[in-house]
Enzyme design. Structure first.
Site, PDB file in Angstrom:
ATOM      1  CD  GLU A 104      -3.307   2.056   0.356  1.00 28.03           C
ATOM      2  OE1 GLU A 104      -2.489   1.806  -0.209  1.00 28.03           O
ATOM      3  OE2 GLU A 104      -3.815   1.873   1.071  1.00 28.03           O
ATOM      4  CG  ASP A 105      -0.287   4.422  -1.176  1.00 31.75           C
ATOM      5  OD1 ASP A 105      -1.495   4.162  -0.503  1.00 31.75           O
ATOM      6  OD2 ASP A 105      -1.504   5.730  -2.040  1.00 31.75           O
ATOM      7  CG  ASP A 108      -4.624   9.784   6.010  1.00 30.16           C
ATOM      8  OD1 ASP A 108      -3.874  10.920   7.060  1.00 30.16           O
ATOM      9  OD2 ASP A 108      -5.997  10.403   6.184  1.00 30.16           O
ATOM     10  CG  PHE A 157      -2.473  15.902   0.944  1.00 29.95           C
ATOM     11  CD1 PHE A 157      -3.686  14.619   0.573  1.00 29.95           C
ATOM     12  CD2 PHE A 157      -2.437  15.890  -1.056  1.00 29.95           C
ATOM     13  CE1 PHE A 157      -4.339  14.164   0.318  1.00 29.95           C
ATOM     14  CE2 PHE A 157      -3.334  14.888  -1.876  1.00 29.95           C
ATOM     15  CZ  PHE A 157      -4.088  14.204  -0.733  1.00 29.95           C
ATOM     16  NE  ARG A 170      -2.993   7.878  -9.080  1.00 32.59           N
ATOM     17  CZ  ARG A 170      -3.662   7.919  -8.647  1.00 32.59           C
ATOM     18  NH1 ARG A 170      -3.268   7.356  -7.417  1.00 32.59           N
ATOM     19  NH2 ARG A 170      -4.663   8.003  -8.013  1.00 32.59           N
TER      20      ARG A 170
HETATM   21  P1  IMP Z   1      -6.884   5.835   5.148  1.00 33.88           P
HETATM   22  O1  IMP Z   1      -8.220   5.242   4.696  1.00 33.88           O
HETATM   23  O2  IMP Z   1      -7.336   7.471   6.013  1.00 33.88           O
HETATM   24  O3  IMP Z   1      -6.270   5.279   5.751  1.00 33.88           O
HETATM   25  O4  IMP Z   1      -6.354   6.421   3.067  1.00 33.88           O
HETATM   26  C1  IMP Z   1      -5.750   5.947   2.816  1.00 33.88           C
HETATM   27  C2  IMP Z   1      -5.989   6.166   1.153  1.00 33.88           C
HETATM   28  O5  IMP Z   1      -6.096   7.849   1.445  1.00 33.88           O
HETATM   29  C3  IMP Z   1      -4.578   5.721   1.083  1.00 33.88           C
HETATM   30  O6  IMP Z   1      -4.166   4.948  -0.515  1.00 33.88           O
HETATM   31  C4  IMP Z   1      -4.110   7.084  -0.141  1.00 33.88           C
HETATM   32  O7  IMP Z   1      -5.050   6.724  -1.380  1.00 33.88           O
HETATM   33  C5  IMP Z   1      -5.042   8.427   0.499  1.00 33.88           C
HETATM   34  N1  IMP Z   1      -4.413   9.127   1.000  1.00 33.88           N
HETATM   35  C6  IMP Z   1      -3.966   9.166   2.070  1.00 33.88           C
HETATM   36  N2  IMP Z   1      -2.959  10.015   2.536  1.00 33.88           N
HETATM   37  C7  IMP Z   1      -3.115  10.696   1.768  1.00 33.88           C
HETATM   38  C8  IMP Z   1      -1.701  12.009   1.445  1.00 33.88           C
HETATM   39  O8  IMP Z   1      -1.305  12.466   2.133  1.00 33.88           O
HETATM   40  N3  IMP Z   1      -1.783  11.947   0.030  1.00 33.88           N
HETATM   41  C9  IMP Z   1      -2.624  11.523  -1.123  1.00 33.88           C
HETATM   42  N4  IMP Z   1      -3.637  10.431  -0.639  1.00 33.88           N
HETATM   43  C10 IMP Z   1      -3.620  10.197   0.173  1.00 33.88           C
HETATM   44 MG    MG Z   2      -5.375   8.689  -3.555  1.00 31.73          MG
END
Ligand code: IMP
Ligand code: MG
Length: 186
Positions: A104-105, A108, A157, A170
């Site tokens: 996973e990238d 958050d 972000f 990307r």
């Molecule tokens: P979560 O469900 O809040 O953990 O969000 C995870 C997803 O939100 C990641 O797989 C990303 O696609 C996106 N995301 C969260 N933070 C960022 C950021 O700083 N930049 C770009 N995408 C983000």
């Molecule tokens: Mg995204």
């Protein structure tokens, strides 16, 4: 010629060189941990994980397959992940009895990954672990175990190296902090 990303780039947070070094280390670690392990499959969460997967797998010296999963994430312009997550594209193969490592990238709030892990766990893999390039620990809303982390980062972000800014950039080879005052919805 420029693609215009400079306008949104506050600073480079993680350079191409640091990414390269850390990803090589992660690959070594994973190679050691999965040594002799049959049926390893790397499950890349689309779209953000693709550059990370492509670079990481070159450092994993254990036979493995790859597969892809797409989940609904932030919509264009949205900066908060909603608690509700959906699978938009499922895996192409069964994972029961396989050793699954999710690639996973960024994590958050943790909502997305918690959901993905629940869905995959229900399919009875031999093991299920998580490898995230970036980890925004201070933003965590749900508890999930990250087995391999590239970098812990602050609550900013970021974009580049797989992560998008409204579906663009990307392709940048580094991870940059976005200047959201420039992107329309700050
Ligand atoms: P979560 O469900 O809040 O953990 O969000 C995870 C997803 O939100 C990641 O797989 C990303 O696609 C996106 N995301 C969260 N933070 C960022 C950021 O700083 N930049 C770009 N995408 C983000
Ligand atoms: Mg995204």
């Amino acid at each position: 010629m420029t693609d215009g990303h400079e306008r949104y780039l506050q600073e480079v947070l993680i350079s191409e060189e640091r990414l390269r070094q850390r990803i090589a280390e992660l690959g070594k670690e994973i190679t050691t941990d999965y040594q002799g392990c049959p049926g390893l499959v790397l499950v890349c969460v689309l779209k953000g994980g693709i550059l990370f997967l492509a670079d990481l797998m070159r450092h994993i010296q254990v036979p493995h397959g790859i597969d892809f999963l797409a989940v609904s994430s932030y919509g264009v312009g949205a900066r908060q992940s909603q608690g509700e997550v959906r699978i938009m594209m499922d895996l192409s193969s069964q994972i029961s009895g396989q050793h699954v490592l999710i690639i996973e990238d960024i994590i958050d709030s943790g909502h997305t990954l918690r959901y993905v892990m629940e869905v995959l766990q229900a399919r009875r893999p031999a093991s299920l672990k998580l490898c995230a390039l970036l980890n925004k620990v201070s933003r965590r809303r749900v508890n999930i175990q990250v087995d391999y982390t590239g970098f812990e980062i602050e609550d900013r972000f970021v974009f580049g190296y797989g992560l998008d800014l409204d579906e663009r950039y990307r392709n940048l080879p580094f991870v940059g902090v976005a200047d959201l005052s420039q992107s329309g919805d700050a």
